[in-house]
Each structure stands twice: as C-alpha cells, then as structure tokens.
Design a protein around this motif. Structure first.
Motif, PDB file in Angstrom:
ATOM      1  N   LEU A  11       0.825  -1.206   0.000  1.00  0.00           N
ATOM      2  CA  LEU A  11       0.000   0.000   0.000  1.00  0.00           C
ATOM      3  C   LEU A  11       0.862   1.259   0.000  1.00  0.00           C
ATOM      4  N   ILE A  12       1.943   1.238   0.774  1.00  0.00           N
ATOM      5  CA  ILE A  12       2.835   2.399   0.806  1.00  0.00           C
ATOM      6  C   ILE A  12       3.467   2.624  -0.567  1.00  0.00           C
ATOM      7  N   THR A  13       3.921   1.558  -1.183  1.00  0.00           N
ATOM      8  CA  THR A  13       4.517   1.685  -2.512  1.00  0.00           C
ATOM      9  C   THR A  13       3.495   2.164  -3.531  1.00  0.00           C
ATOM     10  N   LEU A  14       2.262   1.694  -3.405  1.00  0.00           N
ATOM     11  CA  LEU A  14       1.211   2.153  -4.313  1.00  0.00           C
ATOM     12  C   LEU A  14       0.963   3.652  -4.159  1.00  0.00           C
ATOM     13  N   VAL A  15       0.942   4.128  -2.921  1.00  0.00           N
ATOM     14  CA  VAL A  15       0.764   5.567  -2.677  1.00  0.00           C
ATOM     15  C   VAL A  15       1.944   6.353  -3.250  1.00  0.00           C
ATOM     16  N   PHE A  16       3.156   5.810  -3.107  1.00  0.00           N
ATOM     17  CA  PHE A  16       4.331   6.491  -3.657  1.00  0.00           C
ATOM     18  C   PHE A  16       4.293   6.539  -5.184  1.00  0.00           C
ATOM     19  N   PHE A  17       3.825   5.457  -5.784  1.00  0.00           N
ATOM     20  CA  PHE A  17       3.673   5.463  -7.244  1.00  0.00           C
ATOM     21  C   PHE A  17       2.708   6.571  -7.680  1.00  0.00           C
ATOM     22  N   ALA A  18       1.560   6.634  -7.010  1.00  0.00           N
ATOM     23  CA  ALA A  18       0.576   7.656  -7.354  1.00  0.00           C
ATOM     24  C   ALA A  18       1.131   9.058  -7.110  1.00  0.00           C
ATOM     25  N   ASN A  20       4.313   9.975  -7.143  1.00  0.00           N
ATOM     26  CA  ASN A  20       5.351  10.277  -8.122  1.00  0.00           C
ATOM     27  C   ASN A  20       4.747  10.720  -9.450  1.00  0.00           C
ATOM     28  N   VAL A  21       3.711  10.016  -9.882  1.00  0.00           N
ATOM     29  CA  VAL A  21       3.035  10.407 -11.131  1.00  0.00           C
ATOM     30  C   VAL A  21       2.427  11.796 -10.989  1.00  0.00           C
ATOM     31  N   LEU A  22       1.826  12.086  -9.856  1.00  0.00           N
ATOM     32  CA  LEU A  22       1.221  13.400  -9.634  1.00  0.00           C
ATOM     33  C   LEU A  22       2.276  14.510  -9.665  1.00  0.00           C
ATOM     34  N   LEU A  23       3.416  14.273  -9.031  1.00  0.00           N
ATOM     35  CA  LEU A  23       4.470  15.290  -9.012  1.00  0.00           C
ATOM     36  C   LEU A  23       5.009  15.568 -10.418  1.00  0.00           C
ATOM     37  N   LEU A  24       5.184  14.531 -11.194  1.00  0.00           N
ATOM     38  CA  LEU A  24       5.659  14.740 -12.568  1.00  0.00           C
ATOM     39  C   LEU A  24       4.631  15.494 -13.400  1.00  0.00           C
ATOM     40  N   ILE A  25       3.358  15.243 -13.164  1.00  0.00           N
ATOM     41  CA  ILE A  25       2.325  15.989 -13.884  1.00  0.00           C
ATOM     42  C   ILE A  25       2.337  17.457 -13.484  1.00  0.00           C
ATOM     43  N   SER A 129       4.299   1.894 -15.223  1.00  0.00           N
ATOM     44  CA  SER A 129       4.665   1.044 -14.087  1.00  0.00           C
ATOM     45  C   SER A 129       3.613   1.114 -12.990  1.00  0.00           C
ATOM     46  N   PHE A 130       3.061   2.288 -12.777  1.00  0.00           N
ATOM     47  CA  PHE A 130       2.021   2.463 -11.764  1.00  0.00           C
ATOM     48  C   PHE A 130       0.784   1.621 -12.091  1.00  0.00           C
ATOM     49  N   ILE A 131       0.375   1.622 -13.356  1.00  0.00           N
ATOM     50  CA  ILE A 131      -0.800   0.841 -13.752  1.00  0.00           C
ATOM     51  C   ILE A 131      -0.520  -0.656 -13.623  1.00  0.00           C
ATOM     52  N   SER A 199      10.792   7.945  -6.758  1.00  0.00           N
ATOM     53  CA  SER A 199      11.156   6.985  -7.815  1.00  0.00           C
ATOM     54  C   SER A 199      12.243   6.024  -7.335  1.00  0.00           C
ATOM     55  N   ILE A 200      13.185   6.512  -6.545  1.00  0.00           N
ATOM     56  CA  ILE A 200      14.217   5.618  -6.012  1.00  0.00           C
ATOM     57  C   ILE A 200      13.604   4.611  -5.045  1.00  0.00           C
ATOM     58  N   TRP A 201      12.702   5.070  -4.188  1.00  0.00           N
ATOM     59  CA  TRP A 201      12.017   4.149  -3.271  1.00  0.00           C
ATOM     60  C   TRP A 201      11.260   3.077  -4.052  1.00  0.00           C
ATOM     61  N   GLU A 202      10.539   3.495  -5.053  1.00  0.00           N
ATOM     62  CA  GLU A 202       9.756   2.542  -5.845  1.00  0.00           C
ATOM     63  C   GLU A 202      10.655   1.518  -6.531  1.00  0.00           C
TER      64      GLU A 202
END
Length: 329
Positions: A11-18, A20-25, A129-131, A199-202
């Motif tokens: 769950l933590i990794t999933l939140v980090f993925f989301a 990271n995508v939000l920050l890049l957007i 990768s997130f999907i 991204s490094i954490w993921e």
C-alpha cells in the motif's frame, strides 16, 4: 503478521507510485495555467529589466519564459516545448544579456532541452509502471515488467532533475555575476527532487520483491525438479519390475527356477535327487548329482533366453521313459 506487513508495504509503494506520477504531472503543467498553485511554479527567476523584448522580471517555467504580476506567473502565448533557459534565444538579442549566457550558450540551451525530454520519458515509464503495479497484486507475472519499466523511469527521472537543477543553478549564478536579482523556484524544484526520492524508493522496493520472487521460484523449482526425478526413477523401477538376482548355495550361479519349463539351464531332477544327464542331448554319461531343491526361488531370465525355442525337456521326459538300468546311484 507476515502477510499484514507485506500488505502495508504494498500500500505504501502504491501511494508512492501515485504521488510520483502526480508530481511529474505538476512539473509538466507548470506555466500552462494561471490558476493557483500552478502559477507559483517556476524553475528560476531573474531580473531582465534592461534586456530588450523582455519583461522586468522573467520566470522560466517548464514551457517557457513568463512575466510576473503580483507574485503570480503570467505566461504569454509564446510558450513552446523544450523551451531553453537562455535569454539569447528567448529574446533574440545579445544586448545587456549577462555574459555567461552568451559564453556558455550551448550549455544552457542543451541542458534545458534534454531535461524537458527526460521528464516526459520518466512520466511515461513511471505511469505505465504504476498501472501494471496494481495488476501485480492479482498476478506476480507482471512484476518483472514493472521492474524493467521502473528501472528506466527512475534513471530518466533522476537525470532530468539533475539536468534541470544544474541549468537553474547556472542561470542564477549568471544573473548574480552581472549584479542582477535572481532566485530558484523552491516549490517546483522541491517537487522535482521529491519525485526523485519517490522513484528511487519505488525502484528499490520493486527490485527487492522481484529478487525475492525469483529466488523463491528458483528454490521451489529445484525441489520440484528433484521430486520429479525421484518419481521418474521410481516409475522406471516399477515398470521394469526386475527382481534382484538371488544366488544359489554354491554362490557361483543363480538358483534355477523350476517354474520356467523352457529354461535350457534348468536340470531335470528325479525324486532321488539324481540328474538324468542321459536325457539331455549332448551331455556325457556321467551323472551330475545336486542337492534336492525344496524351496523355489525366483531367478532372472534374460529376454532372449525367455523367448528361445529349444528342446522341451519336460516333454521328452513324458514321452520317453527312462531305463532303470541307465540310472546310476
């Protein structure tokens, strides 16, 4: 407890993925709208009041150079992709431009443009990768794909932020070298470096899970292979069904099988324990005395001898009655 811990990390990794995508957007849409808080995001701000065709204060966003009104970024319609942080190229003049922007024009130009491209590539890899990471909860087969995509996404994300940080720091130093006001946009730069950390954490998390999954498959595969081999040999032994050869009391030849009537090596023994050697063609007249066999024991009969068509001695015994005078004691 182990399952709960794994679920928490997923769950933590999933939140980090989301995230990271939000920050890049957020990085990519900076400069495209006048709405808050996007109008506060910029890479670097500099004093361009004495430069022709430039505003008094210019902010360089992801899509180009914009003016400032009431501490809000106001961008014109001249935005373009891969817009460099280079006053010489932005305002098409060399007048009153800080000297470093002229002497190091290629460095400012190419660092900015490559950073723009790398941010897009990083968003593409990390977004896919997130999907796929969500689908790995249903099947671990996609974990290898996520690992490969995340490796590329992490590399491009880190390189893009490093290039953008370098060009922003160089631009600030160039303005300060010409005694002009300049500062780096803390909000957008903080978003960029936060995306690097995520991204490094993921990547590390996915790499650990991918390695653990491969090692688990490897050791389980060895166990299954060993079990398969054991079952294979076990089936072969049962299919052949060959008994162990048993030795006779003299320890030189296997015990004869009295049930095999066609065995040429089986002697004929009468009730007195004397072998009728005379009844065997090609034998000598000397009798061969053996101990009477009381317990029949199995013997190995080769396939070629089992199918040998020879003389049926039991049949001869039934058709030809032995002469009592020929029997020797």
């Amino acid at each position: 407890m182990k399952f709960s811990t794994k679920l928490v990390f997923q769950l933590i990794t999933l939140v980090f993925f989301a995230g990271n995508v939000l920050l890049l957007i957020l990085i990519i849409i900076s400069g495209t709208t006048q709405s808050y808080p996007i109008n506060r995001y910029y890479w670097v701000e500099g004093d361009t009041s004495s430069i022709p065709n430039a505003a008094d204060v210019t902010r360089w966003t992801f899509w180009g150079a914009c003016g400032v009104t009431d501490d809000r970024t106001v961008c014109s319609e001249s935005l373009a992709p891969a817009y460099p942080i280079s006053p010489v190229d932005n305002f098409h003049t060399h007048d009153n431009v800080p000297r470093r922007f002229i002497s190091e024009r290629d460095a400012f130009y190419y660092l900015s443009r490559f950073a723009f491209c790398f941010f897009w590539i990083a968003l593409a890899f990390i977004g896919i990768s997130f999907i796929l990471y969500i689908l790995t909860w249903l099947s671990s087969v996609l974990l290898q794909v996520v690992f490969i995509l995340m490796a590329f996404g992490c590399v491009f994300n880190v390189v893009a932020v490093i290039l953008q940080t370098a060009v922003a720091a160089m631009a600030k130093s160039a303005f300060h070298g010409d005694n002009r006001h300049a500062k780096i946009g803390a909000s957008l730069m903080g978003i960029a470096w936060a995306s690097v950390v995520l991204s490094i954490w993921e990547f590390v998390t996915v790499a650990i899970w991918f390695t653990h999954d491969k090692l688990k498959q490897y050791y389980q595969g060895d166990s299954l292979t060993e079990k398969h081999h054991n079952n294979f040999f076990h089936r072969d032994t049962e299919a052949l069904n060959v008994p162990e050869p048993l030795m006779s009391p003299d320890a030189y030849s296997p015990n004869p099988n009295p049930n095999m009537a066609n065995d040429i090596n089986t002697p004929i023994i009468n009730p007195s324990g004397v072998t009728n050697a005379e009844n065997i063609p090609g034998s000598t007249n000397l009798p061969i005395v053996r101990e009477p066999i009381t317990t029949p024991l199995p013997a190995v009969v080769p396939a070629e001898e089992n199918g040998h068509k020879g003389i049926n001695f039991f049949k001869i015994r039934r058709t030809h009655k032995p002469n009592p005078d020929d029997v020797s004691v």
